[in-house]
Design a protein around this motif. Structure first.
Motif, short mmCIF file in Angstrom:
data_model
loop_
_atom_site.label_atom_id
_atom_site.label_comp_id
_atom_site.label_asym_id
_atom_site.label_seq_id
_atom_site.Cartn_x
_atom_site.Cartn_y
_atom_site.Cartn_z
N LEU A 171 0.98 -1.22 0.06
CA LEU A 171 -0.02 0.02 -0.22
C LEU A 171 0.88 1.21 -0.05
O LEU A 171 0.16 2.30 -0.26
N LEU A 212 1.21 0.58 -6.78
CA LEU A 212 -0.23 0.41 -6.62
C LEU A 212 -1.05 1.83 -6.94
O LEU A 212 -2.27 1.84 -7.13
N ASN A 228 -4.40 3.05 -10.20
CA ASN A 228 -5.52 3.89 -9.59
C ASN A 228 -5.40 5.34 -10.14
O ASN A 228 -6.36 6.03 -10.74
N GLN A 273 -6.47 -8.93 -15.42
CA GLN A 273 -5.82 -8.70 -14.22
C GLN A 273 -5.72 -9.86 -13.22
O GLN A 273 -4.90 -10.10 -12.71
N LEU A 283 1.60 -7.38 -4.58
CA LEU A 283 0.46 -7.90 -3.52
C LEU A 283 0.87 -8.96 -2.75
O LEU A 283 0.55 -9.42 -1.88
N THR A 290 -12.53 2.28 -9.45
CA THR A 290 -12.39 1.07 -8.86
C THR A 290 -13.12 0.63 -7.81
O THR A 290 -13.36 -0.77 -7.73
N LEU A 324 -10.10 3.51 5.00
CA LEU A 324 -9.68 2.16 4.57
C LEU A 324 -10.13 1.70 3.13
O LEU A 324 -9.35 0.99 2.38
N ASP A 360 -10.36 3.42 0.61
CA ASP A 360 -9.30 3.96 -0.54
C ASP A 360 -8.36 3.14 -0.48
O ASP A 360 -7.63 2.97 -1.61
N GLU A 361 -7.76 2.63 0.55
CA GLU A 361 -6.69 1.76 0.49
C GLU A 361 -6.86 0.37 -0.12
O GLU A 361 -6.11 -0.06 -0.92
N SER A 373 -9.15 0.10 -2.35
CA SER A 373 -8.95 0.44 -3.88
C SER A 373 -7.70 0.18 -4.72
O SER A 373 -7.61 -0.30 -5.52
N LYS A 374 -6.51 0.67 -4.06
CA LYS A 374 -5.29 0.22 -4.45
C LYS A 374 -4.96 -1.19 -4.70
O LYS A 374 -4.74 -1.61 -5.67
N ILE A 375 -5.66 -2.20 -3.61
CA ILE A 375 -5.46 -3.58 -3.99
C ILE A 375 -6.25 -3.88 -5.04
O ILE A 375 -6.00 -4.73 -5.87
N SER A 419 -7.25 -2.65 -7.63
CA SER A 419 -6.78 -2.33 -8.87
C SER A 419 -5.81 -3.53 -9.29
O SER A 419 -5.40 -3.33 -10.58
N MET A 420 -5.15 -4.13 -8.49
CA MET A 420 -4.19 -5.07 -9.00
C MET A 420 -4.97 -6.57 -8.86
O MET A 420 -4.22 -7.53 -8.84
N VAL A 423 -9.18 -4.96 -11.30
CA VAL A 423 -9.29 -3.43 -11.69
C VAL A 423 -10.74 -2.80 -11.33
O VAL A 423 -10.51 -1.79 -10.80
#
Lengths: 444, 444
Positions: free
Chosen positions: A19, A24, A28, A122, A156, B90, B289, B291-292, B294-296, B298-299, B302
């Motif tokens: 994170l 990452l 986004n 993905q 990840l 996302t 959390l 938003d965090e 969301s980063k994951i 996206s991987m 998506v």
């Protein structure tokens, strides 16, 4: 939930280390930057063109798929209903249609059971990496600059990646060979290489036929698997299509990662991976790698949306599993756009001018992307300035290098623009570039 | 790809260790066992009833959603088209509808931005675990027996889990307290607890109101997060609904994992997680959390299929975001089925008979499942025999224990059967149980 004053907070540093990894944030950023600057012309995201798509097409594709089940395959209405409503086969329900399409379009001939239909390409990357990478010594070699989807998925899963610089013809087999040997000497296990052989994201480069053959040789010599990601292969601008690595693969060394995001529609989130490798378990029990991926998929998404699969399946039925022909209009659109983009760059930066400024770009023979070298740091700060003051968006290339690099490069995507927008966008971009004071490279 | 004799094989032991973990086989087994014995009556999978669903409903739901966008929200047809066709936000496009539904149905009041719409609840688990678990000392406490989706996802990510035995009222707060303290003394960091408070899968148990309050206290005392998974909460048979932990959460300690698989349709693969916790990063930068996550996301995928979200979104629009009322028929169906199942068990095994045989079962007040204790090992071998010789399927409970246990227990699900099938199924099950020679427990 009202007494928020008493709520404890979570420290970002206590969360998984991915994170705080820039990779990452990068995707986004690509997905959401357009929304932040709605008035800007955007060369940023690799969005496909919406072409002739209309909302009502979704219902038509659904109907084409259910008609196919009822008429071509003789299913009852009850069977069709259950097929769409319920949990389904982990590895997908349109694997046979995907297999026929791969045979028609790519001359990839594999049993449908070796195909895992995924929630976008993905998820295919995630499953593949999870299955193949077992311990801390296992290393993924990636052609660099590299698509953030693969390096992010590796991040990840705490999988080590090793960037291998591409050359002007894209992924470089000799560099992969040297890197694999170097890693082995350092006690690592080079497990697989990741490449986009055609019109790569981000650089737009493509492998020559000789490089494809050589990469397969190198993989055999070094006992590497090849993760081939080929979302842009249809979109040739100049010259002819080259065969995919999978179609040339005689040893089942290639896992072919597939996407319908560019050839059908991204909103459906349907991709796949061809994993026809044989796995030998205890007691000599044999399975397909696709069956092992199924176990992992049951713990990531259970199965890919039956509704999404039905929409893509219907689209495949409608084109008789010849998606390349169905994309003729899209191929022409992307080729024209890239030609326009190159022409406009040339018009604004004729040879003398670009030499004086220190600006240059590559000339991809297809795909969505090209790269511009500029004489200043093209980072997110420069991008914000470009968007606010000049109304034009692009993508910093440094996002695509995992160990530094690309600071003075930017990626232009022309896939989702009209010719007029490209003309206007390059004009804005030229103004932005000319406004930037050149900065000397920061030396060591 | 023809010269397969030369193809190297992959050794299963060289692949990720999760692939040899029984928990990853278990869910595949649950999903695919029905297909292997199409003639058998199946108490095995926790499939929802198809109720009044018809294939054409999908197109209607899609239309309801697009009408909502155009009419209630004033979008243009072009905006709607892009929304369905393209890559999207996302964290999802129906988060506002989900937020309204949670407020109406569960009295959970959270900002839409704290909701991550996922590819089924399984992806919600994966994202949540990935974000919260950073190092080898971080441990997930799970009420045991435990749903394999969470232990399997943890296994993929090499996250340590610690089973905490439930009692007859389900997850046991005092046992969680003792386990958390024990783990801390052993140098571990107990990070979160996973519970299904209502009609748990697999055991059918539910937490009392007092246990809910106490678990929130324990979480506060031990600085634990609670992962609340509540797919069956609507389906009360006897007594009344109890509030979700999230609706009682004053400290944002609860992450609420949600599924539309049982209340709408599994084929859409749409779930969500409410992650309204505050995260503090370097320099005091605050984020949700969600938003965090969301980063994951996206991987991993998506974004969740726009088409699937539109179908579920349309269904929510049609019921004015009151899914509980829309499920009145389903609630009655599952209650009647569970009552029938309990009645038939009683009829075949009246008190004296079941004492003599050593058979017993619990009596859940709702949901899809109950557990039968039997005097023999109820493993996959016994299951195959039951399917082949008696035409009845069930689920071995031992799959749900990560460190042994449940060998003489089996799970019955009655969710997707008719009353007649339950009557016939219990008759077959009774014959099977009576045919099995009792085996003495294997001692240490």
């Amino acid at each position: 939930m009202t007494d928020t004053a008493a709520s404890p907070t979570l420290a970002l540093q206590d969360l998984h280390s991915s994170l705080t990894d820039p990779v990452l944030d990068a995707m986004n950023f690509l997905n959401e930057v357009v929304a932040r600057f709605p008035e800007a012309l955007s060369f940023a995201p690799g969005r496909p063109s919406e072409g002739t798509f209309e909302t009502d097409d979704i219902a038509r594709h659904l109907r084409s798929y259910t008609d196919h089940l009822e008429q071509a395959r003789g299913w009852s209405k009850d069977q069709v209903r259950t097929h769409l409503f319920q949990y389904g086969r982990t590895n997908g329900i349109i694997h046979e249609l995907v297999a026929r399409t791969l045979a028609n379009d790519e001359r990839i001939h594999v049993p449908p059971e070796s195909i895992v239909v995924t929630t976008g390409c993905q998820e295919a990357m995630l499953l593949t990496l999870r299955a193949l990478f077992a311990g801390p010594e296992d290393t993924l070699l990636v052609s660099s600059p590299c698509y953030v989807g693969i390096t992010g998925a590796a991040r990840l899963l705490d999988i080590a990646t090793h960037p291998v610089p591409e050359n002007s013809d894209g992924p470089d087999p000799e560099a992969f060979l040297a890197a694999a040997r170097g890693l082995r000497r350092a006690g690592k296990r080079p497990r697989a290489v990741y490449v986009v052989p055609d019109f790569a994201n981000p650089s737009g480069t493509s492998m020559t036929m000789a490089a494809r053959e050589r990469l397969l040789q190198v993989a055999a010599e070094e006992d590497l698997l090849i993760l081939e990601d080929d979302p842009y292969g249809f979109f040739v601008r100049a010259g002819s299509n080259l065969p995919t690595l999978k179609s040339m693969d005689r040893e089942r060394r290639v896992l072919h990662l597939g996407s319908f995001a560019k050839t059908a529609m991204p909103g459906a989130r349907v991709g796949y991976v061809v994993a026809d490798q044989e796995v030998v378990g205890p007691g000599g029990r044999r399975s397909l790698l696709a069956d092992e991926l199924s176990k992992i998929k049951s713990m990531t998404t259970v199965n890919t949306s039956a509704i999404s699969q039905a929409v893509v399946g219907g689209l495949l039925v409608e084109c008789d599993c010849r998606l390349r022909e169905a994309n003729a209009g899209a191929v022409a659109h992307y080729a024209a756009n890239l030609t326009t983009l190159l022409g406009e760059l040339e018009r604004h930066f004729p040879e003398e001018r670009r030499r004086a400024l220190g600006v240059s770009w590559n000339e991809p023979t297809g795909g969505f992307f090209l790269v511009v070298d500029v004489p200043f740091v093209a980072d997110t700060k420069a991008l914000e300035h470009s968007a606010r003051a000049f109304g034009v968006l692009w993508t910093p290339m440094s996002d695509f290098y995992t160990e530094g690099g690309g600071e003075r490069r930017l990626r232009l995507s022309c896939s989702a623009l009209t010719a007029d927008q490209i003309v206007e966008g390059v004009q804005r971009l030229a103004r932005f570039i000319e406004s930037q004071p050149p900065e000397p490279p920061t030396g060591p």
